[in-house]
Write a protein that holds these residues in place. Structure first.
Motif, PDB file in Angstrom:
ATOM      1  N   ARG A 275      -7.575  -8.354   5.091  1.00 38.50           N
ATOM      2  CA  ARG A 275      -8.715  -7.537   5.527  1.00 38.50           C
ATOM      3  C   ARG A 275      -8.205  -6.124   5.782  1.00 38.50           C
ATOM      4  NH1 ARG A 275     -10.183 -10.430   9.619  1.00 38.50           N
ATOM      5  NH2 ARG A 275      -9.477  -9.101  11.338  1.00 38.50           N
ATOM      6  N   VAL A 276      -8.438  -5.229   4.835  1.00 40.39           N
ATOM      7  CA  VAL A 276      -7.895  -3.866   4.934  1.00 40.39           C
ATOM      8  C   VAL A 276      -8.953  -2.828   4.543  1.00 40.39           C
ATOM      9  CG1 VAL A 276      -5.477  -4.518   4.635  1.00 40.39           C
ATOM     10  CG2 VAL A 276      -6.900  -4.109   2.623  1.00 40.39           C
ATOM     11  N   THR A 277     -10.198  -3.127   4.842  1.00 36.05           N
ATOM     12  CA  THR A 277     -11.285  -2.193   4.567  1.00 36.05           C
ATOM     13  C   THR A 277     -12.142  -2.061   5.811  1.00 36.05           C
ATOM     14  OG1 THR A 277     -12.657  -3.977   3.692  1.00 36.05           O
ATOM     15  CG2 THR A 277     -11.372  -2.707   2.096  1.00 36.05           C
ATOM     16  N   PRO A 278     -12.863  -0.954   5.982  1.00 34.27           N
ATOM     17  CA  PRO A 278     -12.906   0.211   5.086  1.00 34.27           C
ATOM     18  C   PRO A 278     -11.644   1.050   5.192  1.00 34.27           C
ATOM     19  CG  PRO A 278     -14.165   0.649   7.066  1.00 34.27           C
ATOM     20  CD  PRO A 278     -13.731  -0.785   7.158  1.00 34.27           C
ATOM     21  N   ARG A 279     -11.324   1.751   4.130  1.00 35.58           N
ATOM     22  CA  ARG A 279     -10.120   2.585   4.122  1.00 35.58           C
ATOM     23  C   ARG A 279     -10.462   4.020   4.474  1.00 35.58           C
ATOM     24  NH1 ARG A 279      -4.989   3.126   0.093  1.00 35.58           N
ATOM     25  NH2 ARG A 279      -4.294   5.162   0.846  1.00 35.58           N
TER      26      ARG A 279
ATOM     27  N   ASP B 297      -4.408   9.198   4.459  1.00 38.59           N
ATOM     28  CA  ASP B 297      -3.379   8.160   4.337  1.00 38.59           C
ATOM     29  C   ASP B 297      -2.768   7.795   5.683  1.00 38.59           C
ATOM     30  OD1 ASP B 297      -3.694   7.835   1.646  1.00 38.59           O
ATOM     31  OD2 ASP B 297      -1.897   8.923   1.053  1.00 38.59           O
TER      32      ASP B 297
ATOM     33  N   LEU C  73     -10.197   0.322  13.626  1.00 40.46           N
ATOM     34  CA  LEU C  73     -10.372  -0.544  12.455  1.00 40.46           C
ATOM     35  C   LEU C  73      -9.726  -1.905  12.727  1.00 40.46           C
ATOM     36  CD1 LEU C  73      -9.588   2.142   9.766  1.00 40.46           C
ATOM     37  CD2 LEU C  73     -11.823   1.114  10.251  1.00 40.46           C
TER      38      LEU C  73
ATOM     39  N   HIS D  74       0.804  -1.228   0.000  1.00 41.45           N
ATOM     40  CA  HIS D  74       0.000   0.000   0.000  1.00 41.45           C
ATOM     41  C   HIS D  74       0.835   1.276   0.000  1.00 41.45           C
ATOM     42  CE1 HIS D  74      -3.565  -2.455   0.860  1.00 41.45           C
ATOM     43  NE2 HIS D  74      -2.803  -3.103   1.733  1.00 41.45           N
TER      44      HIS D  74
ATOM     45  N   TYR E  82      -8.087  -4.602  11.079  1.00 43.58           N
ATOM     46  CA  TYR E  82      -7.426  -5.060   9.859  1.00 43.58           C
ATOM     47  C   TYR E  82      -6.637  -6.349  10.101  1.00 43.58           C
ATOM     48  CZ  TYR E  82      -8.117  -0.583   7.343  1.00 43.58           C
ATOM     49  OH  TYR E  82      -8.634   0.500   6.695  1.00 43.58           O
TER      50      TYR E  82
ATOM     51  N   PHE F 291      -4.979   5.431   7.503  1.00 42.74           N
ATOM     52  CA  PHE F 291      -4.911   4.100   6.893  1.00 42.74           C
ATOM     53  C   PHE F 291      -3.621   3.402   7.288  1.00 42.74           C
ATOM     54  CE2 PHE F 291      -4.129   1.528   2.866  1.00 42.74           C
ATOM     55  CZ  PHE F 291      -4.952   0.483   3.250  1.00 42.74           C
TER      56      PHE F 291
END
Length: 425
Positions: free
Chosen positions: A338-342, A346, A316, A295, A318, A349
């Motif tokens: 599993r990297v959502t929701p973003r 930045d 979050l 990413h 993740y 995230f």
């Protein structure tokens, strides 16, 4: 303790030589190695290159350290790297590197007879390499199957056929019973090829006089059984109490925990190295730095780090992975990342990704506890990610114990400490 103690690390990119005494490090030098030859799954190297680099590194070290004062030498090498040698110690085959995976057929034979918790499973295991090499014509004059560290130590001593309880794990050795198991006979493994196994740090002979003279070492210098590079790196951190753990934050996330009993869970890639009467249990996740690089670039992460707010979690949940599939602490070859929701920002995230990896690390240590490991006491960090202070704080919150950065992480330093301490209790 009087005297100087020398550790030699034979790595993938070069050889490092480190000298210590009872007060601390005296010096460290290195010599590069060319990349191994690679043809698909076949990855090998001329063992003479290892020796040449070892000689250069030791001689460079001698420019600043009195090598005549060296009392004992330990060598570590890449785990699973194997070659076959004749009675005089001359290589009969190339050195098949730790990540050489050409022995798929031999791996299937091993899977049919080896216990599930054996370290000998897989096409890159030392045992699979031994079976493969045994079928080659040049192996007809072989006297010993030896690991990378074994061969360098043996050449220093002029005495071959000696290994240690860590290197032989992937050759099929049973560290619990401290024996070569009977199921090796079902594979037709010649017992005469197998090395004598010693506790890491155990002296087995004095240095060869000609080698001592050529390198500037005392002829009274003793050579001791070594270890693998991974175990040497653990020793370098000076973790020494059950419950002490070392997390490596490199491309992947690797955890190792000092325990009082062996822990094996082959389906999760968890196995244990023996350290005297203690054990080093460990497992590796596919998460880690590689998942971050999916990413952000390294420059991106450096830019975003000052904006991290460890005291304000993102909330979050993740599970960052570079690609689908996980080994440990969740054994699922199809596990998706599993990297959502973003978040829109930045830096948020990025923080969520770091929190996710910290959560995986915490889960890994909980899994080891479920398998019988002692309560986590403290975590020492090594690897590139250990330099990120904000991530260290995120991990401390997730782990609930002290998290520090190792002062020394070089495997050669760990090998030198092993030489100084001798065989662990």
């Amino acid at each position: 303790m009087a005297g100087v103690f020398l550790g030699i690390d034979v790595g993938t990119g070069g050889v490092r030589a480190c000298a210590v005494d009872a007060r601390g490090m005296l010096g460290m030098e290195s010599a590069p190695l060319p990349p191994p030859r690679q043809d698909g799954n076949a990855i090998d190297q001329d063992p003479e290159l290892w020796w040449d680099a070892t000689v250069i590194a030791i001689r460079k070290l001698g420019c600043g350290v009195d090598l005549r004062a060296v009392d004992r030498v330990c060598v570590d090498g890449t785990s699973g790297t194997l070659l076959m040698i004749d009675a005089a110690g001359r290589p009969c085959t190339p050195g098949l590197m730790y990540n050489d995976a050409r022995a798929a057929t031999e791996s299937a034979r091993i899977a049919a007879v080896a216990p599930a918790d054996s370290g000998a499973h897989g096409a890159s295991s030392a045992l699979a390499k031994l079976l493969y090499l045994s079928g080659r014509s040049e192996a007809s004059r072989a006297r010993f199957a030896v690991h990378q560290a074994d061969w360098i130590a043996g050449r220093l001593a002029g005495h071959h056929g000696i290994s240690d309880e860590n290197n032989v794990l992937k050759l099929g050795y049973d560290p619990v019973t401290r024996t070569w198991p009977a199921w090796l006979d079902d594979l037709g493994v010649s017992r005469e090829l197998l090395p004598k196994v010693l506790v890491p740090g155990t002296s087995f002979g004095e240095i060869d006089s000609a080698i001592a003279s050529a390198l500037g070492l005392s002829p009274a210098t003793r050579i001791a059984a070594g270890t693998t590079d991974g175990v040497a790196a653990f020793i370098a951190t000076r973790a020494d109490t059950p419950g002490d753990a070392v997390t490596s934050l490199g491309t992947t996330l690797v955890v190792k925990l000092l325990t009082t009993r062996p822990i094996f869970a082959a389906d999760q890639g968890v196995y244990s190295h023996r350290l005297g009467e203690r054990w080093l249990a460990g497992g590796a996740s596919n998460s880690g730095g590689g998942a971050l690089l999916a990413h952000f670039t390294a420059a991106d992460m450096e830019r975003l780090t000052p904006q991290l707010q460890p005291e304000t979690p993102t909330g979050l949940d993740y599970y960052p992975l570079a690609k689908s599939g996980e080994r440990f602490p969740i054994a699922d070859p199809a596990l998706p990342a599993r990297v959502t929701p973003r978040p829109l920002d930045d830096h948020r995230f990025f923080q969520a990704l770091l929190e996710g990896i910290a959560g995986i690390e915490a889960l890994a240590y909980r899994r080891l506890a479920e398998l019988g490991a002692p309560k986590l006491r403290r975590v020492i960090s090594i690897g590139g990610g250990a330099k990120n202070a904000a991530w260290t704080e995120i991990r401390r919150r997730a782990l609930g114990v002290s998290v520090t950065v190792a002062e020394e992480t070089e495997a050669s330093y760990g090998a030198a400490l092993l030489a100084l301490r001798g065989a662990p209790p």
